[in-house]
Design a protein around this motif. Structure first.
Motif, PDB file in Angstrom:
ATOM      1  N   VAL A 240       0.818  -1.060  -0.053  1.00 28.18           N
ATOM      2  CA  VAL A 240      -0.054   0.099  -0.121  1.00 28.18           C
ATOM      3  C   VAL A 240       0.902   1.374  -0.143  1.00 28.18           C
ATOM      4  CG1 VAL A 240      -1.859   1.189   1.233  1.00 28.18           C
ATOM      5  CG2 VAL A 240      -1.881  -1.356   1.270  1.00 28.18           C
ATOM      6  N   PRO A 241       0.562   2.070  -0.750  1.00 25.68           N
ATOM      7  CA  PRO A 241       1.561   3.403  -0.859  1.00 25.68           C
ATOM      8  C   PRO A 241       0.807   4.272   0.219  1.00 25.68           C
ATOM      9  CG  PRO A 241      -0.055   3.365  -2.966  1.00 25.68           C
ATOM     10  CD  PRO A 241      -0.281   2.114  -2.103  1.00 25.68           C
ATOM     11  N   GLY A 242       1.979   5.038   0.884  1.00 27.90           N
ATOM     12  CA  GLY A 242       1.659   5.826   1.872  1.00 27.90           C
ATOM     13  C   GLY A 242       1.590   7.355   1.256  1.00 27.90           C
ATOM     14  N   ALA A 243       1.241   8.245   2.273  1.00 24.16           N
ATOM     15  CA  ALA A 243       0.866   9.676   1.804  1.00 24.16           C
ATOM     16  C   ALA A 243       2.093  10.488   1.578  1.00 24.16           C
ATOM     17  CB  ALA A 243      -0.034  10.365   2.828  1.00 24.16           C
ATOM     18  N   ASN A 244       3.248  10.040   2.324  1.00 28.62           N
ATOM     19  CA  ASN A 244       4.299  10.788   1.970  1.00 28.62           C
ATOM     20  C   ASN A 244       5.483   9.997   1.102  1.00 28.62           C
ATOM     21  OD1 ASN A 244       3.698  12.978   3.691  1.00 28.62           O
ATOM     22  ND2 ASN A 244       3.980  12.001   5.411  1.00 28.62           N
ATOM     23  N   GLY A 245       4.803   9.104   0.327  1.00 32.58           N
ATOM     24  CA  GLY A 245       5.695   8.351  -0.569  1.00 32.58           C
ATOM     25  C   GLY A 245       6.404   6.914  -0.093  1.00 32.58           C
TER      26      GLY A 245
END
Length: 68
Positions: free
Chosen positions: A35-40
């Motif tokens: 899963v990609p996170g909000a800050n990369g």
């Protein structure tokens, strides 16, 4: 029929796929989702055979050892 042979390899966290197996301590965990996170960052959702779940955060370029 025997299980497929896996090879230990080092890859960048961004290249980890569902189904890869990694060890956390002495316990093998199978990656069930990336899963990609909000800050990369990338979150690897991993499950052990006993049902334990961990979700480590990784930088996309971080080297991760996996069995595939």
């Amino acid at each position: 029929m025997s299980a497929p042979t896996r090879t230990l390899t080092s890859i960048r966290a961004r290249d980890v796929k569902s189904g890869d197996v990694t060890h956390f301590g002495d316990v093998p965990y199978t990656v069930t989702e990336v899963v990609p996170g909000a800050n990369g960052q990338i979150y690897l959702i991993m499950r052990s055979e006993s049902g334990g779940v961990i979700v480590p955060e990784r930088d996309p370029g971080e080297i991760v050892s996996v069995w595939r």
